[in-house]
Design a protein around this motif. Sequence first.
Motif, PDB file in Angstrom:
ATOM      1  N   ALA A 314       0.818  -1.211   0.000  1.00  0.00           N
ATOM      2  CA  ALA A 314       0.000   0.000   0.000  1.00  0.00           C
ATOM      3  C   ALA A 314       0.852   1.260   0.000  1.00  0.00           C
ATOM      4  N   SER A 315       2.156   1.127   0.243  1.00  0.00           N
ATOM      5  CA  SER A 315       3.034   2.296   0.300  1.00  0.00           C
ATOM      6  C   SER A 315       4.136   2.185  -0.743  1.00  0.00           C
ATOM      7  N   ALA A 316       4.286   3.241  -1.532  1.00  0.00           N
ATOM      8  CA  ALA A 316       5.342   3.269  -2.544  1.00  0.00           C
ATOM      9  C   ALA A 316       6.574   4.023  -2.056  1.00  0.00           C
ATOM     10  N   GLY A 317       6.610   4.366  -0.762  1.00  0.00           N
ATOM     11  CA  GLY A 317       7.725   5.136  -0.231  1.00  0.00           C
ATOM     12  C   GLY A 317       9.089   4.504  -0.440  1.00  0.00           C
ATOM     13  N   PRO A 318       9.285   3.227  -0.091  1.00  0.00           N
ATOM     14  CA  PRO A 318      10.597   2.601  -0.307  1.00  0.00           C
ATOM     15  C   PRO A 318      11.026   2.601  -1.772  1.00  0.00           C
ATOM     16  N   GLU A 319      10.060   2.483  -2.687  1.00  0.00           N
ATOM     17  CA  GLU A 319      10.405   2.501  -4.115  1.00  0.00           C
ATOM     18  C   GLU A 319      10.907   3.888  -4.519  1.00  0.00           C
ATOM     19  N   GLU A 320      10.221   4.922  -4.042  1.00  0.00           N
ATOM     20  CA  GLU A 320      10.644   6.291  -4.335  1.00  0.00           C
ATOM     21  C   GLU A 320      12.041   6.551  -3.787  1.00  0.00           C
ATOM     22  N   LEU A 321      12.308   6.079  -2.568  1.00  0.00           N
ATOM     23  CA  LEU A 321      13.621   6.280  -1.959  1.00  0.00           C
ATOM     24  C   LEU A 321      14.702   5.581  -2.772  1.00  0.00           C
ATOM     25  N   THR A 322      14.467   4.328  -3.135  1.00  0.00           N
ATOM     26  CA  THR A 322      15.480   3.564  -3.869  1.00  0.00           C
ATOM     27  C   THR A 322      15.788   4.190  -5.220  1.00  0.00           C
ATOM     28  N   ILE A 323      14.759   4.611  -5.931  1.00  0.00           N
ATOM     29  CA  ILE A 323      15.005   5.149  -7.264  1.00  0.00           C
ATOM     30  C   ILE A 323      15.706   6.509  -7.196  1.00  0.00           C
ATOM     31  N   VAL A 324      15.428   7.285  -6.151  1.00  0.00           N
ATOM     32  CA  VAL A 324      16.125   8.565  -5.991  1.00  0.00           C
ATOM     33  C   VAL A 324      17.596   8.339  -5.663  1.00  0.00           C
ATOM     34  N   VAL A 325      17.894   7.390  -4.784  1.00  0.00           N
ATOM     35  CA  VAL A 325      19.292   7.099  -4.446  1.00  0.00           C
ATOM     36  C   VAL A 325      20.032   6.567  -5.671  1.00  0.00           C
ATOM     37  N   ALA A 326      19.363   5.771  -6.504  1.00  0.00           N
ATOM     38  CA  ALA A 326      19.986   5.262  -7.727  1.00  0.00           C
ATOM     39  C   ALA A 326      20.258   6.375  -8.722  1.00  0.00           C
ATOM     40  N   ARG A 327      19.424   7.395  -8.731  1.00  0.00           N
ATOM     41  CA  ARG A 327      19.504   8.441  -9.754  1.00  0.00           C
ATOM     42  C   ARG A 327      20.374   9.621  -9.322  1.00  0.00           C
ATOM     43  N   ASP A 328      20.280  10.009  -8.061  1.00  0.00           N
ATOM     44  CA  ASP A 328      20.837  11.291  -7.618  1.00  0.00           C
ATOM     45  C   ASP A 328      22.079  11.081  -6.752  1.00  0.00           C
ATOM     46  N   PRO A 329      23.265  11.496  -7.209  1.00  0.00           N
ATOM     47  CA  PRO A 329      24.501  11.307  -6.431  1.00  0.00           C
ATOM     48  C   PRO A 329      24.472  11.964  -5.057  1.00  0.00           C
ATOM     49  N   SER A 330      23.647  12.979  -4.864  1.00  0.00           N
ATOM     50  CA  SER A 330      23.617  13.650  -3.568  1.00  0.00           C
ATOM     51  C   SER A 330      22.996  12.784  -2.476  1.00  0.00           C
ATOM     52  N   TYR A 331      22.351  11.685  -2.853  1.00  0.00           N
ATOM     53  CA  TYR A 331      21.777  10.767  -1.874  1.00  0.00           C
ATOM     54  C   TYR A 331      22.600   9.475  -1.745  1.00  0.00           C
ATOM     55  N   ARG A 332      23.798   9.446  -2.301  1.00  0.00           N
ATOM     56  CA  ARG A 332      24.592   8.214  -2.306  1.00  0.00           C
ATOM     57  C   ARG A 332      25.043   7.775  -0.911  1.00  0.00           C
ATOM     58  N   HIS A 333      24.965   8.674   0.080  1.00  0.00           N
ATOM     59  CA  HIS A 333      25.341   8.274   1.440  1.00  0.00           C
ATOM     60  C   HIS A 333      24.372   7.228   2.002  1.00  0.00           C
ATOM     61  N   PHE A 334      23.243   7.020   1.326  1.00  0.00           N
ATOM     62  CA  PHE A 334      22.317   5.963   1.725  1.00  0.00           C
ATOM     63  C   PHE A 334      22.602   4.636   1.006  1.00  0.00           C
ATOM     64  N   ALA A 335      23.535   4.618   0.061  1.00  0.00           N
ATOM     65  CA  ALA A 335      23.668   3.495  -0.857  1.00  0.00           C
ATOM     66  C   ALA A 335      23.977   2.178  -0.159  1.00  0.00           C
ATOM     67  N   ALA A 336      25.020   2.144   0.652  1.00  0.00           N
ATOM     68  CA  ALA A 336      25.424   0.883   1.279  1.00  0.00           C
ATOM     69  C   ALA A 336      24.330   0.344   2.188  1.00  0.00           C
ATOM     70  N   GLN A 337      23.658   1.232   2.900  1.00  0.00           N
ATOM     71  CA  GLN A 337      22.626   0.772   3.834  1.00  0.00           C
ATOM     72  C   GLN A 337      21.439   0.154   3.094  1.00  0.00           C
ATOM     73  N   LEU A 338      21.011   0.789   2.001  1.00  0.00           N
ATOM     74  CA  LEU A 338      19.887   0.228   1.244  1.00  0.00           C
ATOM     75  C   LEU A 338      20.257  -1.104   0.609  1.00  0.00           C
ATOM     76  N   ARG A 339      21.495  -1.230   0.151  1.00  0.00           N
ATOM     77  CA  ARG A 339      21.909  -2.457  -0.532  1.00  0.00           C
ATOM     78  C   ARG A 339      22.174  -3.609   0.422  1.00  0.00           C
ATOM     79  N   TYR A 340      22.780  -3.314   1.584  1.00  0.00           N
ATOM     80  CA  TYR A 340      23.344  -4.401   2.393  1.00  0.00           C
ATOM     81  C   TYR A 340      22.748  -4.555   3.783  1.00  0.00           C
ATOM     82  N   LEU A 341      22.001  -3.587   4.282  1.00  0.00           N
ATOM     83  CA  LEU A 341      21.361  -3.758   5.591  1.00  0.00           C
ATOM     84  C   LEU A 341      19.912  -4.179   5.401  1.00  0.00           C
ATOM     85  N   ARG A 342      19.730  -5.311   4.782  1.00  0.00           N
ATOM     86  CA  ARG A 342      18.383  -5.816   4.556  1.00  0.00           C
ATOM     87  C   ARG A 342      18.316  -7.268   5.012  1.00  0.00           C
ATOM     88  N   GLY A 343      17.122  -7.704   5.287  1.00  0.00           N
ATOM     89  CA  GLY A 343      16.944  -9.090   5.690  1.00  0.00           C
ATOM     90  C   GLY A 343      16.728  -9.290   7.172  1.00  0.00           C
TER      91      GLY A 343
END
Length: 409
Positions: A314-343
Amino acid sequence: MHDRLAPSMEAQYSSKDRIIDAVLGLWEDVGGTGLSVRTIARAADVPVSSLYYHFGSLEQLFVIAQDHARLSAAAWRDRHLHGLQGARLDAMAFAPVFAALVDDWACAQRRLAFAWREGQQLAVRDPGFQEGAMRWTHMWVDMWREIGAHFGLEDSGALTARLFDSESFLHMINWRRMVDRAGLDEFARGWTAWLCGRAIPDAPFRDFARAQAQREFPALPERDETAGRIAAAAAAIVSRKGAGSMTHRAVAAEAGLTLGVVSHKFRTSADLMRAAFDSLYLGNVPATGSAVAPVVDDHWSLGDLVQLLQRSAASAGPEELTIVVARDPSYRHFAAQLRYLRGRTSGRYLQAFLGPDHPISELEAALFSGFLAGQIRAQLAAPGYQSPDRVHQELEQLLALIARRVVSP
């Protein structure tokens, strides 16, 4: 011999092509929410009237651009299927093929990868785009069934399509290229081991990346109660309507505050957007190892998990966050956490199904998280295709495959 097109016909063809190409470029560079006719016309270097002449409306232009992207993706698929023609290989050889295709799609075919994601987001915001989203889904399921047939894994095509959806999305986020690629190889070997009933291999690169992500967890700004309330309201709007719908006025209405208060706390749209994504990030990747999750007890069932996935869709928030981090270098400080702190949360669910006598690894928790994320995304974009019964069947199929490695010597 065919007659050459008249100059006027060539111009029409060229301008139509340029408009479609401009849309694909804008989807990659800035995203689709808030795109206007004038923005697209300016990017294509054509008059606004040309867009209406060729496509009739902005919505129809997006439909045709999605069709164009999907046809290009199908050509990419066909090239790779041709490369496997005549091959009959051991099932464990599937892993490098999965990793290579994820890497090629997310990196070499980046424009098409963004077009697919924008198609999913369009379907979330407008049911009129759900048919196109289902066509993407069908294409990937068919592709992984055909590829899987070369390794005796055709029955797992739909399962692999869910994981491809999730992992190819995260692989669009660039953290450290060498580590990301090596971690993808480990991920692919783990998935293939599940499909084959083999023991899960070690994943030293992913272990390293996860440890780094925990150490590098970004320090988010401390906010007072009012600022936190505004950030939560901004995140809610992004989740429901997309980043393009988030304005100071909309956030003020959502938070129950005056426009003046919101503008005082966050003076620019960029400041407000950053606050929204900070809030979404904290909700998506907790800073500690104690992610909040529903109670998992002896009564926990697959039906409970299916309902949880439906609520998450019901929420598209995580999708919006992921696509912004993939697109915008200014949000790259979130990259490792989104990729590897899951599960963390998904691992609890998997452990509950397998039982306490069969501990799971960090890699298995990430694999299950990736599979569930693919399920959520499929339900978001194409609820008519990914029904609760289908989700239940796919979960049953995957858990049966995982159980083979649990009982194997």
